[in-house]
Design a protein around this motif. Structure first.
Motif, PDB file in Angstrom:
ATOM      1  N   GLU A  70      12.655  26.825  91.969  1.00  0.00           N
ATOM      2  CA  GLU A  70      13.970  27.402  92.248  1.00  0.00           C
ATOM      3  C   GLU A  70      14.073  27.915  93.672  1.00  0.00           C
ATOM      4  O   GLU A  70      13.067  28.037  94.380  1.00  0.00           O
ATOM      5  CB  GLU A  70      14.224  28.570  91.284  1.00  0.00           C
ATOM      6  CG  GLU A  70      14.633  28.076  89.914  1.00  0.00           C
ATOM      7  CD  GLU A  70      14.625  29.192  88.890  1.00  0.00           C
ATOM      8  OE1 GLU A  70      14.283  30.328  89.258  1.00  0.00           O
ATOM      9  OE2 GLU A  70      14.963  28.909  87.739  1.00  0.00           O
ATOM     10  N   GLY A  71      15.294  28.248  94.063  1.00  0.00           N
ATOM     11  CA  GLY A  71      15.524  28.900  95.343  1.00  0.00           C
ATOM     12  C   GLY A  71      15.453  27.973  96.540  1.00  0.00           C
ATOM     13  O   GLY A  71      15.275  28.404  97.675  1.00  0.00           O
ATOM     14  N   ILE A  72      15.554  26.656  96.300  1.00  0.00           N
ATOM     15  CA  ILE A  72      15.509  25.709  97.421  1.00  0.00           C
ATOM     16  C   ILE A  72      16.914  25.148  97.616  1.00  0.00           C
ATOM     17  O   ILE A  72      17.474  24.546  96.696  1.00  0.00           O
ATOM     18  CB  ILE A  72      14.536  24.538  97.105  1.00  0.00           C
ATOM     19  CG1 ILE A  72      13.164  25.060  96.690  1.00  0.00           C
ATOM     20  CG2 ILE A  72      14.476  23.556  98.268  1.00  0.00           C
ATOM     21  CD1 ILE A  72      12.204  25.366  97.783  1.00  0.00           C
ATOM     22  N   GLU A  73      17.464  25.360  98.804  1.00  0.00           N
ATOM     23  CA  GLU A  73      18.832  24.878  98.995  1.00  0.00           C
ATOM     24  C   GLU A  73      18.900  23.514  99.641  1.00  0.00           C
ATOM     25  O   GLU A  73      19.790  22.716  99.373  1.00  0.00           O
ATOM     26  CB  GLU A  73      19.625  25.905  99.793  1.00  0.00           C
ATOM     27  CG  GLU A  73      20.032  27.010  98.842  1.00  0.00           C
ATOM     28  CD  GLU A  73      20.740  28.144  99.496  1.00  0.00           C
ATOM     29  OE1 GLU A  73      21.235  27.972 100.616  1.00  0.00           O
ATOM     30  OE2 GLU A  73      20.776  29.207  98.864  1.00  0.00           O
ATOM     31  N   THR A  74      17.921  23.240 100.516  1.00  0.00           N
ATOM     32  CA  THR A  74      17.930  21.930 101.176  1.00  0.00           C
ATOM     33  C   THR A  74      17.769  20.836 100.126  1.00  0.00           C
ATOM     34  O   THR A  74      17.032  21.014  99.170  1.00  0.00           O
ATOM     35  CB  THR A  74      16.713  21.794 102.117  1.00  0.00           C
ATOM     36  OG1 THR A  74      16.363  23.077 102.571  1.00  0.00           O
ATOM     37  CG2 THR A  74      16.954  20.810 103.209  1.00  0.00           C
ATOM     38  N   VAL A  75      18.443  19.725 100.350  1.00  0.00           N
ATOM     39  CA  VAL A  75      18.341  18.617  99.386  1.00  0.00           C
ATOM     40  C   VAL A  75      17.420  17.537  99.941  1.00  0.00           C
ATOM     41  O   VAL A  75      17.519  17.158 101.103  1.00  0.00           O
ATOM     42  CB  VAL A  75      19.754  18.026  99.119  1.00  0.00           C
ATOM     43  CG1 VAL A  75      19.654  16.795  98.225  1.00  0.00           C
ATOM     44  CG2 VAL A  75      20.647  19.074  98.476  1.00  0.00           C
ATOM     45  N   ARG A  76      16.478  17.071  99.105  1.00  0.00           N
ATOM     46  CA  ARG A  76      15.596  15.959  99.501  1.00  0.00           C
ATOM     47  C   ARG A  76      15.625  14.890  98.428  1.00  0.00           C
ATOM     48  O   ARG A  76      15.612  15.202  97.239  1.00  0.00           O
ATOM     49  CB  ARG A  76      14.144  16.439  99.661  1.00  0.00           C
ATOM     50  CG  ARG A  76      13.958  17.499 100.718  1.00  0.00           C
ATOM     51  CD  ARG A  76      14.023  16.904 102.114  1.00  0.00           C
ATOM     52  NE  ARG A  76      13.901  17.953 103.116  1.00  0.00           N
ATOM     53  CZ  ARG A  76      14.668  18.055 104.196  1.00  0.00           C
ATOM     54  NH1 ARG A  76      15.650  17.191 104.418  1.00  0.00           N
ATOM     55  NH2 ARG A  76      14.468  19.012 105.063  1.00  0.00           N
ATOM     56  N   ARG A  77      15.617  13.636  98.866  1.00  0.00           N
ATOM     57  CA  ARG A  77      15.588  12.525  97.902  1.00  0.00           C
ATOM     58  C   ARG A  77      14.133  12.099  97.698  1.00  0.00           C
ATOM     59  O   ARG A  77      13.463  11.704  98.666  1.00  0.00           O
ATOM     60  CB  ARG A  77      16.428  11.348  98.412  1.00  0.00           C
ATOM     61  CG  ARG A  77      17.910  11.631  98.475  1.00  0.00           C
ATOM     62  CD  ARG A  77      18.674  10.415  98.960  1.00  0.00           C
ATOM     63  NE  ARG A  77      18.194   9.949 100.263  1.00  0.00           N
ATOM     64  CZ  ARG A  77      18.579  10.460 101.434  1.00  0.00           C
ATOM     65  NH1 ARG A  77      19.445  11.453 101.465  1.00  0.00           N
ATOM     66  NH2 ARG A  77      18.090   9.990 102.560  1.00  0.00           N
ATOM     67  N   ILE A  78      13.680  12.173  96.452  1.00  0.00           N
ATOM     68  CA  ILE A  78      12.269  11.900  96.163  1.00  0.00           C
ATOM     69  C   ILE A  78      12.128  10.612  95.343  1.00  0.00           C
ATOM     70  O   ILE A  78      12.774  10.448  94.302  1.00  0.00           O
ATOM     71  CB  ILE A  78      11.637  13.071  95.368  1.00  0.00           C
ATOM     72  CG1 ILE A  78      11.798  14.390  96.133  1.00  0.00           C
ATOM     73  CG2 ILE A  78      10.154  12.784  95.071  1.00  0.00           C
ATOM     74  CD1 ILE A  78      11.086  14.464  97.463  1.00  0.00           C
ATOM     75  N   LEU A  79      11.263   9.753  95.836  1.00  0.00           N
ATOM     76  CA  LEU A  79      10.959   8.514  95.108  1.00  0.00           C
ATOM     77  C   LEU A  79       9.591   8.683  94.428  1.00  0.00           C
ATOM     78  O   LEU A  79       8.572   8.871  95.102  1.00  0.00           O
ATOM     79  CB  LEU A  79      10.909   7.343  96.103  1.00  0.00           C
ATOM     80  CG  LEU A  79      10.553   5.980  95.534  1.00  0.00           C
ATOM     81  CD1 LEU A  79      11.640   5.479  94.576  1.00  0.00           C
ATOM     82  CD2 LEU A  79      10.346   4.955  96.661  1.00  0.00           C
ATOM     83  N   CYS A  80       9.582   8.646  93.096  1.00  0.00           N
ATOM     84  CA  CYS A  80       8.327   8.756  92.348  1.00  0.00           C
ATOM     85  C   CYS A  80       7.893   7.351  91.945  1.00  0.00           C
ATOM     86  O   CYS A  80       8.652   6.641  91.275  1.00  0.00           O
ATOM     87  CB  CYS A  80       8.520   9.588  91.078  1.00  0.00           C
ATOM     88  SG  CYS A  80       8.946  11.302  91.406  1.00  0.00           S
ATOM     89  N   VAL A  81       6.694   6.964  92.352  1.00  0.00           N
ATOM     90  CA  VAL A  81       6.243   5.595  92.060  1.00  0.00           C
ATOM     91  C   VAL A  81       4.947   5.647  91.256  1.00  0.00           C
ATOM     92  O   VAL A  81       3.952   6.244  91.683  1.00  0.00           O
ATOM     93  CB  VAL A  81       6.001   4.790  93.360  1.00  0.00           C
ATOM     94  CG1 VAL A  81       5.700   3.330  93.022  1.00  0.00           C
ATOM     95  CG2 VAL A  81       7.207   4.878  94.285  1.00  0.00           C
ATOM     96  N   PHE A  82       4.974   5.022  90.082  1.00  0.00           N
ATOM     97  CA  PHE A  82       3.767   4.942  89.259  1.00  0.00           C
ATOM     98  C   PHE A  82       3.119   3.572  89.471  1.00  0.00           C
ATOM     99  O   PHE A  82       3.778   2.543  89.337  1.00  0.00           O
ATOM    100  CB  PHE A  82       4.128   5.143  87.779  1.00  0.00           C
ATOM    101  CG  PHE A  82       2.913   5.260  86.895  1.00  0.00           C
ATOM    102  CD1 PHE A  82       2.049   6.343  87.010  1.00  0.00           C
ATOM    103  CD2 PHE A  82       2.618   4.288  85.951  1.00  0.00           C
ATOM    104  CE1 PHE A  82       0.925   6.456  86.206  1.00  0.00           C
ATOM    105  CE2 PHE A  82       1.497   4.398  85.137  1.00  0.00           C
ATOM    106  CZ  PHE A  82       0.648   5.477  85.263  1.00  0.00           C
ATOM    107  N   PRO A  83       1.820   3.556  89.815  1.00  0.00           N
ATOM    108  CA  PRO A  83       1.181   2.286  90.177  1.00  0.00           C
ATOM    109  C   PRO A  83       0.924   1.360  88.987  1.00  0.00           C
ATOM    110  O   PRO A  83       0.812   1.813  87.853  1.00  0.00           O
ATOM    111  CB  PRO A  83      -0.160   2.735  90.771  1.00  0.00           C
ATOM    112  CG  PRO A  83      -0.398   4.093  90.211  1.00  0.00           C
ATOM    113  CD  PRO A  83       0.932   4.714  89.933  1.00  0.00           C
ATOM    114  N   ARG A  84       0.783   0.094  89.291  1.00  0.00           N
ATOM    115  CA  ARG A  84       0.430  -0.903  88.267  1.00  0.00           C
ATOM    116  C   ARG A  84      -0.965  -0.634  87.738  1.00  0.00           C
ATOM    117  O   ARG A  84      -1.820  -0.103  88.438  1.00  0.00           O
ATOM    118  CB  ARG A  84       0.415  -2.309  88.900  1.00  0.00           C
ATOM    119  CG  ARG A  84       1.735  -3.023  88.871  1.00  0.00           C
ATOM    120  CD  ARG A  84       1.543  -4.491  89.256  1.00  0.00           C
ATOM    121  NE  ARG A  84       0.892  -5.229  88.175  1.00  0.00           N
ATOM    122  CZ  ARG A  84       1.517  -5.655  87.086  1.00  0.00           C
ATOM    123  NH1 ARG A  84       2.795  -5.443  86.934  1.00  0.00           N
ATOM    124  NH2 ARG A  84       0.860  -6.307  86.162  1.00  0.00           N
TER     125      ARG A  84
END
Ligand code: SF4
Length: 528
Positions: free
Chosen positions: A4-18
């Motif tokens: 909580e308490g984070i105002e900045t927005v970041r786009r996160i890509l979560c990648v699960f490996p083969r």
């Protein structure tokens, strides 16, 4: 609970490996299904996705389903990766691809937590479980998403209580494309088997979610479209027996409320056979499978690996007891132990015949970092770094002899006649002990019927018509059809096809003999 308490927005890509091809992920069954492409939704990355600040957009890609694309990397501001040792190469490859887009890449999960030095190229190493390191990582990315000048290692000292874990973001995964649903109630195991890294990584005093969390997760899985089976990926479902007993009545109620659409499975130590009060409740909750790390039928070997708890009841008696509550036993078996003798393979095959266990994951011993086995073999100078070998252990028997014995066991144990005979035994003496689940409207949906019909069509065509073991298949299938047991027929045919196909390739050297990934740790990753 979320960060909580984070105002900045970041786009996160979560990648699960083969995964590399493996006995325990059932990939040869997928072409017989209605579109399954991967084994189980990975708990760890989906947990992290749910923990991120609510205003951060998250994209989840499981590369077992499709690779992360240029467009995914261009969209992202940072990339998160997680996995086990066996996915090390693929994780490093994801890092390399993300760096081509100048993205910061963070890695968490069991592999990096045990061996941070396996991952020199990553920008952030998240070592340990969900906790203060996670908050620190989020705060750093919020301040500046650019790649740091040098690698930053963040270690969790203060863990988030599992009772505060959010529901993993199942909605981000295409759950219908998975062979099984996954869920986690506890983490850690009180035992200390020599080869196992669980107590070292997650502790000997199991940590727990609440039954209410589990019920909410099951509801969410249903909403997201999970069908068929859900696997409790806990290291040991009875690691805390009281907690198991607390949870089970909630599962029974949940099954009644939702119409028994889900079959349940878990991992537990074989001494569960001494707990009829737990087994009876599991039966009522419609648990149909228990994975037990039997490892070896040889008592001297069990003693040597500090797995004496497997001998609290005679092994065959334990298996029969579990079967008498309607649950099939799946067994882990290890070959290449110091106690192995030239006749170990034959003894193992005799055990397979006697136990009538259909599915046994037979692997060569592999020493994992941060285990007592690793330490002992390092002291004895018996660890071997050689990519061409199927194990990093210098066995006491000649290497070729151990591998040949493994190949023979795979070939014989999974001959179609033998395998289907063991399944027939389960039909006659295990499945009959299950509760008679009422046929509910929830089961008879058009989507379920359509799914069943597609799988039947695939099985009949690919196994019953084109398959070279079709006679064995029909001998088993016709009585099942006569009894109207379509679901039972489908689940046996899918798994059997995978086992037969994989074992044939393994016995001619086309699959590795040390798939230590077989235990289902990849999906149970609180250590993100
Ligand atoms: S092998 Fe199973 S019983 Fe042994 S320590 Fe690991 S999780 Fe516990």
């Amino acid at each position: 609970m979320r960060a909580e308490g984070i105002e900045t927005v970041r786009r996160i890509l979560c990648v699960f490996p083969r995964y590399t091809s493996s006995f325990g992920t059932f990939e040869y069954a997928y072409p017989l299904t209605d579109g399954v492409q991967a084994f189980m939704p990975p708990q760890g990355l989906l947990l992290i996705a749910a923990y991120l600040p609510a205003n951060w957009p998250v994209r989840f890609i499981d590369e077992n389903i499709r690779p992360a694309t240029k467009e995914d990397f261009e969209w992202a501001e940072a990339v998160f990766v997680s996995g086990m040792h066996i996915q090390r190469q693929q994780m490093n490859d994801i890092c390399r691809r993300a760096h081509a887009f100048d993205l910061a890449v963070a890695i968490g999960g069991p592999s990096v937590s045990a061996c941070p030095d396996y991952y020199p190229s990553f920008d952030y190493l998240h070592v340990g479980e969900l906790g203060d390191a996670t908050d620190d990582l989020i705060a750093r990315l919020a301040r500046d998403p650019a790649r740091p000048e040098r690698q930053v290692v963040l270690k969790t000292n203060d863990r988030v209580a599992m009772t505060d874990f959010p529901i993993p973001a199942y909605e981000l995964a295409e759950v219908k494309k998975y062979f099984l649903g996954s869920i986690q109630y506890s983490s850690g195991c009180p035992y200390q088997c020599e080869f196992c890294d669980i107590p070292g990584l997650y502790g000997r005093n199991p940590r727990l979610k609440s039954p209410q969390q589990i019920v909410a997760e099951l509801d969410r899985l249903l909403e997201c479209g999970v069908t068929g089976s859900v696997y409790f990926v806990d290291d040991n479902f009875i690691g805390n027996r009281k907690a198991a007993l607390d949870l089970l009545p909630h599962l029974v109620e949940w099954q009644k409320r939702t119409g028994y659409v889900m079959r349940l499975a878990c991992e537990a130590t074989l001494n569960i056979a001494k707990r009829p009060e737990i087994l009876e409740k599991m039966r009522e909750a419609f648990f149909v499978t228990i994975f037990c790390g039997i490892e070896t039928p040889d008592p001297d070997a069990l003693k040597a690996m500090h797995k004496d708890h497997n001998m609290m009841v005679p092994i065959l008696e334990g298996v029969r007891t579990i079967n008498s509550y309607g649950m099939e036993v799946v067994s882990g078996i290890i070959m290449g132990l110091d106690t192995d003798k030239p006749e170990t393979g034959e003894a193992l095959l005799a055990f397979v015949d006697e136990s009538r266990i259909p599915l046994l994951t037979i692997n060569l011993l592999q020493a994992l970092p941060q285990t007592p086995l690793w330490d002992r073999l390092a002291r004895e100078n018996r660890l071997i770094e050689d990519d061409g070998r199927d194990s990093n252990v210098n066995f006491l028997l000649p290497y070729d002899q151990v591998v040949d014995s493994w190949k023979k066991c795979m070939a014989v144990a999974f001959e179609p006649e033998k395998l289907y005979a063991r399944y027939q035994h389960q039909v006659d003496f295990t499945y009959t002990n299950r509760i008679k689940v009422p046929v509910t409207p929830e089961q008879k949906t058009w989507a379920n019927i359509k799914r069943g019909l597609i799988m039947l069509r695939n099985i009949f065509w690919k196994v019953g018509v084109l398959g070279d073991y079709r006679k064995v298949f029909w001998k088993f299938a016709l009585p099942r059809l006569k009894h109207g047991d379509i679901e039972g027929l489908i689940s046996v045919a899918l798994v059997a096809h995978h086992l037969i196909t994989f074992a044939r390739l393994a016995s001619v050297g086309q699959h590795s003999a040390s798939n230590y990934s077989i235990r289902l740790r990849e999906a149970s990753v609180p250590a993100e």
